[in-house]
Design a protein around this motif. Structure first.
Motif, PDB file in Angstrom:
ATOM      1  N   MET A   6      45.869 -34.656 -16.032  1.00 19.81           N
ATOM      2  CA  MET A   6      45.507 -34.232 -14.684  1.00 19.81           C
ATOM      3  C   MET A   6      46.691 -34.296 -13.724  1.00 19.81           C
ATOM      4  SD  MET A   6      41.735 -35.959 -14.266  1.00 19.81           S
ATOM      5  CE  MET A   6      42.240 -37.534 -14.950  1.00 19.81           C
ATOM      6  N   LEU A   7      47.640 -35.202 -13.981  1.00 17.52           N
ATOM      7  CA  LEU A   7      48.794 -35.345 -13.094  1.00 17.52           C
ATOM      8  C   LEU A   7      49.643 -34.078 -13.060  1.00 17.52           C
ATOM      9  CD1 LEU A   7      50.024 -38.992 -13.790  1.00 17.52           C
ATOM     10  CD2 LEU A   7      48.878 -38.143 -11.745  1.00 17.52           C
ATOM     11  N   LYS A   8      49.558 -33.265 -14.110  1.00 17.57           N
ATOM     12  CA  LYS A   8      50.351 -32.030 -14.177  1.00 17.57           C
ATOM     13  C   LYS A   8      49.886 -31.004 -13.146  1.00 17.57           C
ATOM     14  CE  LYS A   8      53.287 -32.953 -17.467  1.00 17.57           C
ATOM     15  NZ  LYS A   8      54.751 -32.951 -17.189  1.00 17.57           N
ATOM     16  N   ASN A   9      48.732 -31.234 -12.534  1.00 15.43           N
ATOM     17  CA  ASN A   9      48.225 -30.331 -11.505  1.00 15.43           C
ATOM     18  C   ASN A   9      48.325 -30.936 -10.107  1.00 15.43           C
ATOM     19  OD1 ASN A   9      47.292 -28.081 -13.141  1.00 15.43           O
ATOM     20  ND2 ASN A   9      45.814 -29.534 -13.972  1.00 15.43           N
ATOM     21  N   VAL A  10      49.157 -31.978  -9.975  1.00 14.40           N
ATOM     22  CA  VAL A  10      49.243 -32.703  -8.711  1.00 14.40           C
ATOM     23  C   VAL A  10      50.630 -32.523  -8.082  1.00 14.40           C
ATOM     24  CG1 VAL A  10      49.270 -35.016  -7.695  1.00 14.40           C
ATOM     25  CG2 VAL A  10      47.506 -34.417  -9.342  1.00 14.40           C
ATOM     26  N   LYS A  11      50.628 -32.388  -6.764  1.00 11.27           N
ATOM     27  CA  LYS A  11      51.869 -32.244  -6.003  1.00 11.27           C
ATOM     28  C   LYS A  11      52.129 -33.553  -5.244  1.00 11.27           C
ATOM     29  CE  LYS A  11      51.729 -28.968  -2.957  1.00 11.27           C
ATOM     30  NZ  LYS A  11      51.838 -27.670  -2.254  1.00 11.27           N
ATOM     31  N   VAL A  12      53.312 -34.153  -5.463  1.00 10.09           N
ATOM     32  CA  VAL A  12      53.629 -35.464  -4.897  1.00 10.09           C
ATOM     33  C   VAL A  12      54.818 -35.356  -3.935  1.00 10.09           C
ATOM     34  CG1 VAL A  12      54.436 -37.812  -5.402  1.00 10.09           C
ATOM     35  CG2 VAL A  12      52.759 -36.714  -6.904  1.00 10.09           C
ATOM     36  N   LYS A  53      52.024 -29.650   2.053  1.00 12.73           N
ATOM     37  CA  LYS A  53      50.640 -30.097   1.837  1.00 12.73           C
ATOM     38  C   LYS A  53      50.475 -30.801   0.480  1.00 12.73           C
ATOM     39  CE  LYS A  53      49.363 -27.935   5.618  1.00 12.73           C
ATOM     40  NZ  LYS A  53      49.067 -28.644   6.866  1.00 12.73           N
ATOM     41  N   PRO A  54      51.148 -31.932   0.270  1.00 14.00           N
ATOM     42  CA  PRO A  54      51.055 -32.616  -1.032  1.00 14.00           C
ATOM     43  C   PRO A  54      49.682 -33.231  -1.260  1.00 14.00           C
ATOM     44  CG  PRO A  54      52.190 -34.007   0.549  1.00 14.00           C
ATOM     45  CD  PRO A  54      51.987 -32.672   1.223  1.00 14.00           C
ATOM     46  N   ASP A  55      49.406 -33.557  -2.537  1.00 10.37           N
ATOM     47  CA  ASP A  55      48.151 -34.219  -2.893  1.00 10.37           C
ATOM     48  C   ASP A  55      48.261 -35.736  -2.739  1.00 10.37           C
ATOM     49  OD1 ASP A  55      46.742 -31.813  -3.894  1.00 10.37           O
ATOM     50  OD2 ASP A  55      48.348 -31.819  -5.359  1.00 10.37           O
ATOM     51  N   ILE A  56      49.483 -36.269  -2.939  1.00 14.78           N
ATOM     52  CA  ILE A  56      49.731 -37.718  -2.863  1.00 14.78           C
ATOM     53  C   ILE A  56      51.087 -37.941  -2.199  1.00 14.78           C
ATOM     54  CG2 ILE A  56      50.052 -39.866  -4.181  1.00 14.78           C
ATOM     55  CD1 ILE A  56      48.387 -38.599  -6.434  1.00 14.78           C
ATOM     56  N   ASP A 123      45.109 -43.718 -11.086  1.00 12.98           N
ATOM     57  CA  ASP A 123      43.923 -44.244 -10.400  1.00 12.98           C
ATOM     58  C   ASP A 123      43.537 -43.365  -9.212  1.00 12.98           C
ATOM     59  OD1 ASP A 123      43.824 -46.329 -12.176  1.00 12.98           O
ATOM     60  OD2 ASP A 123      44.694 -47.824 -10.821  1.00 12.98           O
ATOM     61  N   ILE A 124      44.550 -42.929  -8.455  1.00 19.34           N
ATOM     62  CA  ILE A 124      44.281 -42.088  -7.284  1.00 19.34           C
ATOM     63  C   ILE A 124      43.659 -40.764  -7.706  1.00 19.34           C
ATOM     64  CG2 ILE A 124      45.396 -40.708  -5.474  1.00 19.34           C
ATOM     65  CD1 ILE A 124      47.347 -43.056  -5.097  1.00 19.34           C
ATOM     66  N   VAL A 125      44.217 -40.148  -8.763  1.00 16.46           N
ATOM     67  CA  VAL A 125      43.696 -38.861  -9.230  1.00 16.46           C
ATOM     68  C   VAL A 125      42.247 -39.004  -9.695  1.00 16.46           C
ATOM     69  CG1 VAL A 125      43.918 -37.072 -11.001  1.00 16.46           C
ATOM     70  CG2 VAL A 125      45.945 -37.909  -9.818  1.00 16.46           C
ATOM     71  N   ILE A 135      41.261 -31.059  -7.958  1.00 14.37           N
ATOM     72  CA  ILE A 135      42.585 -31.298  -8.511  1.00 14.37           C
ATOM     73  C   ILE A 135      42.760 -30.609  -9.862  1.00 14.37           C
ATOM     74  CG2 ILE A 135      44.051 -33.093  -9.506  1.00 14.37           C
ATOM     75  CD1 ILE A 135      43.427 -34.862  -7.222  1.00 14.37           C
ATOM     76  N   LEU A 136      41.724 -30.567 -10.655  1.00 12.90           N
ATOM     77  CA  LEU A 136      41.836 -29.973 -11.990  1.00 12.90           C
ATOM     78  C   LEU A 136      41.533 -28.486 -11.969  1.00 12.90           C
ATOM     79  CD1 LEU A 136      40.199 -32.472 -14.462  1.00 12.90           C
ATOM     80  CD2 LEU A 136      42.574 -31.798 -14.353  1.00 12.90           C
ATOM     81  N   VAL A 137      42.285 -27.756 -12.758  1.00 10.92           N
ATOM     82  CA  VAL A 137      41.960 -26.357 -12.988  1.00 10.92           C
ATOM     83  C   VAL A 137      41.384 -26.282 -14.389  1.00 10.92           C
ATOM     84  CG1 VAL A 137      42.847 -24.008 -13.005  1.00 10.92           C
ATOM     85  CG2 VAL A 137      43.924 -25.713 -11.572  1.00 10.92           C
ATOM     86  N   MET A 138      40.199 -26.816 -14.566  1.00  9.25           N
ATOM     87  CA  MET A 138      39.589 -26.869 -15.886  1.00  9.25           C
ATOM     88  C   MET A 138      38.084 -26.706 -15.774  1.00  9.25           C
ATOM     89  SD  MET A 138      41.465 -29.951 -17.938  1.00  9.25           S
ATOM     90  CE  MET A 138      43.232 -29.982 -18.204  1.00  9.25           C
ATOM     91  N   ASP A 139      37.525 -25.897 -16.639  1.00  8.71           N
ATOM     92  CA  ASP A 139      36.097 -25.870 -16.869  1.00  8.71           C
ATOM     93  C   ASP A 139      35.911 -25.397 -18.300  1.00  8.71           C
ATOM     94  OD1 ASP A 139      36.209 -23.053 -16.902  1.00  8.71           O
ATOM     95  OD2 ASP A 139      35.808 -22.946 -14.755  1.00  8.71           O
ATOM     96  N   ASP A 140      34.680 -25.144 -18.706  1.00  7.28           N
ATOM     97  CA  ASP A 140      34.431 -24.814 -20.101  1.00  7.28           C
ATOM     98  C   ASP A 140      35.126 -23.539 -20.552  1.00  7.28           C
ATOM     99  OD1 ASP A 140      32.906 -27.037 -20.301  1.00  7.28           O
ATOM    100  OD2 ASP A 140      30.995 -26.013 -19.953  1.00  7.28           O
ATOM    101  N   GLU A 141      35.406 -22.617 -19.587  1.00  6.42           N
ATOM    102  CA  GLU A 141      35.982 -21.339 -19.970  1.00  6.42           C
ATOM    103  C   GLU A 141      37.438 -21.189 -19.557  1.00  6.42           C
ATOM    104  OE1 GLU A 141      33.533 -18.521 -18.068  1.00  6.42           O
ATOM    105  OE2 GLU A 141      31.762 -18.939 -19.274  1.00  6.42           O
ATOM    106  N   PHE A 142      37.925 -22.065 -18.731  1.00  3.98           N
ATOM    107  CA  PHE A 142      39.236 -21.858 -18.106  1.00  3.98           C
ATOM    108  C   PHE A 142      40.058 -23.137 -18.189  1.00  3.98           C
ATOM    109  CE2 PHE A 142      41.854 -21.126 -14.166  1.00  3.98           C
ATOM    110  CZ  PHE A 142      42.525 -20.020 -14.656  1.00  3.98           C
ATOM    111  N   ILE A 143      40.938 -23.222 -19.186  1.00  3.41           N
ATOM    112  CA  ILE A 143      41.776 -24.408 -19.372  1.00  3.41           C
ATOM    113  C   ILE A 143      43.234 -23.970 -19.348  1.00  3.41           C
ATOM    114  CG2 ILE A 143      42.375 -26.322 -20.874  1.00  3.41           C
ATOM    115  CD1 ILE A 143      39.563 -26.199 -22.015  1.00  3.41           C
ATOM    116  N   LEU A 144      44.033 -24.544 -18.454  1.00  3.31           N
ATOM    117  CA  LEU A 144      45.430 -24.181 -18.333  1.00  3.31           C
ATOM    118  C   LEU A 144      46.333 -25.209 -18.989  1.00  3.31           C
ATOM    119  CD1 LEU A 144      45.832 -22.911 -14.659  1.00  3.31           C
ATOM    120  CD2 LEU A 144      45.571 -21.579 -16.737  1.00  3.31           C
TER     121      LEU A 144
END
Length: 257
Positions: A6-12, A53-56, A123-125, A135-144
């Motif tokens: 999940m950290l791969k989709n986060v901007k710090v 506009k970072p996430d953390i 922990d924050i994520v 934060i995640l770009v994931m669902d059953d049909e869409f995984i990056l």
């Protein structure tokens, strides 16, 4: 401890005035998070926060122009609830109490324990995901995968560059694209046309330029929504337009459906 994907989709945003520490932590973060934004002091940190506009936020406590706490007070006063990790060589109860009042999520004593920092980020994520799924770009049909995410961001940048030239007559000096969660964020810099620049020099109000640009984007939004949507094979909807003509900066958000 394994890094969360999940950290791969986060901007710090990392704010640190000491060059050696900043470089070491930057190297660590670049291998684990989606994007790292650096700032050398509090004022620079505020500027980068507004633009990127970072996430953390990870910030040093003691800096030459203002403390990390003073910086966060300004950011908090503007309504931001962005999670924050404070780092400092100091360890006193008064400082820790100040950070609690500002809703600082974590406080790490220097020298920074890399494993402890990674745990804080994870922990924050996880906490953020429990509150919202953005934060995640994931669902059953869409995984990056990381590779696919980078590829899509590059292609979206090219699509938006062509769209921008078509609807305004000029591209941008810098276009950044960041896919995070169910959102696409596009940042533009130095994209005012010659006419807009001339109007500003002649005394035209910044808000006039911003209003006209928003109308142009809104009137042509279906074109860019369809172009990005066809690329991703998803429905894309324009969510938000932020234009700061004085700073020659724009931020556009799209929802991924």
């Amino acid at each position: 401890m394994e890094d969360l994907k999940m950290l791969k989709n986060v901007k710090v945003l990392y704010v640190e005035d000491e060059p050696i520490t900043r470089k070491q932590v930057e190297r660590f973060l670049k291998r684990r998070v989606g994007k790292v934004i650096l700032a050398e002091n509090g004022n620079d940190g505020i500027k980068q926060f507004i633009e990127q506009k970072p996430d953390i936020i990870i910030t040093d406590l003691v800096m030459p122009d203002m403390s990390g706490i003073e910086m966060m007070k300004i950011i908090r006063n503007n309504g931001s609830k962005c999670p924050v990790i404070i780092t400092s060589a100091l360890s006193d109860s008064k400082t820790i109490l100040d950070t609690v009042d500002l809703k600082i999520e974590k406080y790490l004593i220097k020298p920074i324990d890399i494993n402890a920092l990674l745990k804080c980020l994870n922990d924050i994520v996880i906490e953020e995901l429990e509150c919202n799924k953005n934060i995640l770009v994931m669902d059953d049909e869409f995984i990056l995968t990381d590779e696919k995410k980078n590829e899509l961001e590059l292609e979206i940048r090219n699509i938006y560059s062509k769209y921008l030239k078509k609807v305004t007559g000029k591209g941008a000096k810098l276009i950044q694209v960041f896919i995070k969660g169910k959102e696409i964020e596009i940042l533009l810099k130095e994209n005012l046309t010659v006419i807009e620049e001339s109007l500003l020099l002649s005394g035209c109000e910044f808000t006039t330029i911003e209003t006209v640009r928003k109308k142009v984007y809104m009137n042509t939004k279906s074109e860019i929504e369809n172009n990005i949507g066809n690329l991703m094979n998803r429905k894309i909807l324009l969510k938000k337009i932020e234009i700061y003509s004085k700073e020659k900066y724009e931020r556009i958000l799209f929802n991924i459906k």
